[in-house]
Design a protein around this motif. Structure first.
Motif, PDB file in Angstrom:
ATOM      1  N   MET A 184     -47.885  48.925  28.059  1.00  0.00           N
ATOM      2  CA  MET A 184     -47.888  49.402  26.681  1.00  0.00           C
ATOM      3  C   MET A 184     -46.740  48.755  25.920  1.00  0.00           C
ATOM      4  N   CYS A 185     -47.068  48.067  24.839  1.00  0.00           N
ATOM      5  CA  CYS A 185     -46.064  47.442  23.986  1.00  0.00           C
ATOM      6  C   CYS A 185     -45.953  48.230  22.683  1.00  0.00           C
ATOM      7  N   LEU A 186     -44.726  48.449  22.262  1.00  0.00           N
ATOM      8  CA  LEU A 186     -44.488  49.197  21.032  1.00  0.00           C
ATOM      9  C   LEU A 186     -43.513  48.438  20.143  1.00  0.00           C
ATOM     10  N   ASP A 187     -43.882  48.286  18.890  1.00  0.00           N
ATOM     11  CA  ASP A 187     -42.953  47.786  17.893  1.00  0.00           C
ATOM     12  C   ASP A 187     -41.846  48.832  17.713  1.00  0.00           C
ATOM     13  N   ILE A 188     -40.720  48.428  17.130  1.00  0.00           N
ATOM     14  CA  ILE A 188     -39.595  49.361  16.970  1.00  0.00           C
ATOM     15  C   ILE A 188     -39.486  49.881  15.541  1.00  0.00           C
ATOM     16  N   ASP A 189     -39.178  48.984  14.595  1.00  0.00           N
ATOM     17  CA  ASP A 189     -38.918  49.410  13.223  1.00  0.00           C
ATOM     18  C   ASP A 189     -40.182  49.896  12.531  1.00  0.00           C
ATOM     19  N   ASP A 190     -40.133  51.103  11.989  1.00  0.00           N
ATOM     20  CA  ASP A 190     -41.218  51.767  11.273  1.00  0.00           C
ATOM     21  C   ASP A 190     -42.386  52.132  12.172  1.00  0.00           C
ATOM     22  N   THR A 191     -42.199  51.958  13.488  1.00  0.00           N
ATOM     23  CA  THR A 191     -43.135  52.480  14.475  1.00  0.00           C
ATOM     24  C   THR A 191     -42.459  53.619  15.233  1.00  0.00           C
ATOM     25  N   LEU A 192     -41.282  53.347  15.758  1.00  0.00           N
ATOM     26  CA  LEU A 192     -40.490  54.368  16.446  1.00  0.00           C
ATOM     27  C   LEU A 192     -39.399  54.934  15.540  1.00  0.00           C
ATOM     28  N   ILE A 193     -38.763  54.051  14.788  1.00  0.00           N
ATOM     29  CA  ILE A 193     -37.609  54.409  13.956  1.00  0.00           C
ATOM     30  C   ILE A 193     -37.966  54.228  12.488  1.00  0.00           C
ATOM     31  N   ASP A 194     -37.608  55.202  11.661  1.00  0.00           N
ATOM     32  CA  ASP A 194     -37.901  55.123  10.233  1.00  0.00           C
ATOM     33  C   ASP A 194     -36.916  54.161   9.578  1.00  0.00           C
ATOM     34  N   PHE A 195     -37.131  52.875   9.847  1.00  0.00           N
ATOM     35  CA  PHE A 195     -36.209  51.848   9.397  1.00  0.00           C
ATOM     36  C   PHE A 195     -36.267  51.638   7.889  1.00  0.00           C
ATOM     37  N   THR A 196     -37.443  51.710   7.303  1.00  0.00           N
ATOM     38  CA  THR A 196     -37.561  51.480   5.863  1.00  0.00           C
ATOM     39  C   THR A 196     -36.762  52.505   5.073  1.00  0.00           C
ATOM     40  N   ALA A 197     -36.851  53.759   5.462  1.00  0.00           N
ATOM     41  CA  ALA A 197     -36.090  54.792   4.751  1.00  0.00           C
ATOM     42  C   ALA A 197     -34.590  54.528   4.854  1.00  0.00           C
ATOM     43  N   ALA A 198     -34.131  54.161   6.048  1.00  0.00           N
ATOM     44  CA  ALA A 198     -32.708  53.873   6.238  1.00  0.00           C
ATOM     45  C   ALA A 198     -32.297  52.629   5.458  1.00  0.00           C
ATOM     46  N   GLY A 199     -33.150  51.595   5.479  1.00  0.00           N
ATOM     47  CA  GLY A 199     -32.840  50.369   4.764  1.00  0.00           C
ATOM     48  C   GLY A 199     -32.799  50.569   3.266  1.00  0.00           C
ATOM     49  N   ARG A 200     -33.768  51.295   2.739  1.00  0.00           N
ATOM     50  CA  ARG A 200     -33.786  51.580   1.305  1.00  0.00           C
ATOM     51  C   ARG A 200     -32.531  52.334   0.889  1.00  0.00           C
ATOM     52  N   HIS A 201     -32.163  53.322   1.690  1.00  0.00           N
ATOM     53  CA  HIS A 201     -30.989  54.140   1.365  1.00  0.00           C
ATOM     54  C   HIS A 201     -29.716  53.300   1.356  1.00  0.00           C
ATOM     55  N   SER A 202     -29.559  52.445   2.356  1.00  0.00           N
ATOM     56  CA  SER A 202     -28.327  51.656   2.442  1.00  0.00           C
ATOM     57  C   SER A 202     -28.202  50.693   1.266  1.00  0.00           C
ATOM     58  N   LEU A 203     -29.308  50.034   0.894  1.00  0.00           N
ATOM     59  CA  LEU A 203     -29.257  49.100  -0.228  1.00  0.00           C
ATOM     60  C   LEU A 203     -29.058  49.816  -1.554  1.00  0.00           C
ATOM     61  N   ALA A 204     -29.754  50.936  -1.733  1.00  0.00           N
ATOM     62  CA  ALA A 204     -29.595  51.692  -2.976  1.00  0.00           C
ATOM     63  C   ALA A 204     -28.159  52.175  -3.141  1.00  0.00           C
ATOM     64  N   THR A 205     -27.540  52.555  -2.033  1.00  0.00           N
ATOM     65  CA  THR A 205     -26.154  53.016  -2.086  1.00  0.00           C
ATOM     66  C   THR A 205     -25.211  51.882  -2.475  1.00  0.00           C
ATOM     67  N   LEU A 206     -25.449  50.695  -1.930  1.00  0.00           N
ATOM     68  CA  LEU A 206     -24.560  49.558  -2.174  1.00  0.00           C
ATOM     69  C   LEU A 206     -24.794  48.903  -3.536  1.00  0.00           C
ATOM     70  N   ILE A 207     -26.062  48.814  -3.950  1.00  0.00           N
ATOM     71  CA  ILE A 207     -26.414  48.090  -5.169  1.00  0.00           C
ATOM     72  C   ILE A 207     -26.567  49.010  -6.370  1.00  0.00           C
ATOM     73  N   GLY A 208     -26.910  50.264  -6.085  1.00  0.00           N
ATOM     74  CA  GLY A 208     -27.117  51.201  -7.181  1.00  0.00           C
ATOM     75  C   GLY A 208     -28.496  51.104  -7.808  1.00  0.00           C
ATOM     76  N   ARG A 209     -29.449  50.511  -7.052  1.00  0.00           N
ATOM     77  CA  ARG A 209     -30.832  50.390  -7.516  1.00  0.00           C
ATOM     78  C   ARG A 209     -31.778  50.768  -6.390  1.00  0.00           C
ATOM     79  N   ALA A 210     -32.872  51.430  -6.731  1.00  0.00           N
ATOM     80  CA  ALA A 210     -33.819  51.882  -5.714  1.00  0.00           C
ATOM     81  C   ALA A 210     -35.085  51.031  -5.657  1.00  0.00           C
ATOM     82  N   ASP A 211     -35.119  49.927  -6.426  1.00  0.00           N
ATOM     83  CA  ASP A 211     -36.354  49.153  -6.543  1.00  0.00           C
ATOM     84  C   ASP A 211     -36.290  47.786  -5.863  1.00  0.00           C
TER      85      ASP A 211
END
Length: 230
Positions: A1-28
């Motif tokens: 059984m092969c499993l992808d990691i990001d956005d399959t096991l770990i909610d990477f997009t939510a974490a990535g969006r949050h980190s960039l929005a915090t640093l840049i001040g934009r959510a888009d």
């Protein structure tokens, strides 16, 4: 059984969006970040860019698209701050641990298969308590090939001592994960957590949750074969 990691096991997009929005001040700006990251990962896999330089080069390119010009030292500082925010934000999806525990109890050999960086992914697996479940961790940058290339999937199956016809790959990307796996001779499963309204290619299975994976494996038992003993 092969499993992808990001956005399959770990909610990477939510974490990535949050980190960039915090640093840049934009959510888009997440789509721009994903596009530039994919371009630079492809360069690493192709041998055009050293992995050690990728994050700095990628970040400078990303910031330049926003009209922000930084030197290498400033890009390194940005990356350090972004990665620290990411580590604080990583979360498992609720269906991950029950699924991995079921697969482990069933004696299935497990491989994590990712196009992201090795050190970064191993850090995540370790921090979130997932490393203990996996017999193999396959990293595109270390293998010189990336999903959806069939060679990536075949190398993983070879390392696990498994014929592709007796293997399953699950991931959140329809083309990169599910179709790529299907074309390589594995059972390709698309984990579509968001219920996208798209046409699914023939031979690809779709699941809304990892909680549905055990039932799929049982129903497809004749195709998948007897799970490899640990």
């Amino acid at each position: 059984m092969c499993l992808d990691i990001d956005d399959t096991l770990i909610d990477f997009t939510a974490a990535g969006r949050h980190s960039l929005a915090t640093l840049i001040g934009r959510a888009d700006i997440w789509p721009l970040w994903e596009r530039i990251t994919d371009e630079h990962v492809a360069r690493v896999v192709a041998g055009e860019l050293a992995y050690a330089d990728m994050h700095t080069v990628r970040t400078r390119a990303f910031l330049a698209e926003l009209g922000i010009v930084v030197n290498a030292d400033q890009a390194v500082e940005f990356e350090l701050r972004r990665k620290e925010l990411l580590r604080r934000s990583w979360r498992l999806f609720d269906d991950v641990l029950p699924c991995l525990e079921w697969l482990t109890a069933a004696g299935v050999t497990l491989a994590a298969v990712t196009n992201a960086s090795g050190a970064h992914q191993r850090d995540k697996l370790g921090r979130l308590g997932l490393a203990r479940f996996f017999d193999h961790v396959a990293i595109a940058g270390e293998m010189g090939v990336a999903k959806p290339d069939p060679v990536m999937f075949h190398k993983v199956c070879s390392a696990a001592g498994c014929d592709p016809a007796h293997a399953v790959h699950v991931g959140d990307k329809l083309t990169t994960d599910a179709v790529g796996a299907r074309d390589a001779g594995l059972m390709g499963v698309w984990l579509d957590r968001h219920g996208h309204d798209v046409e699914v290619p023939a031979g690809v299975h779709v699941l809304p949750s990892l909680g549905d994976l055990p039932e799929l494996l049982v129903s497809e038992f004749a195709r998948v074969g007897v799970p490899a003993q640990r």
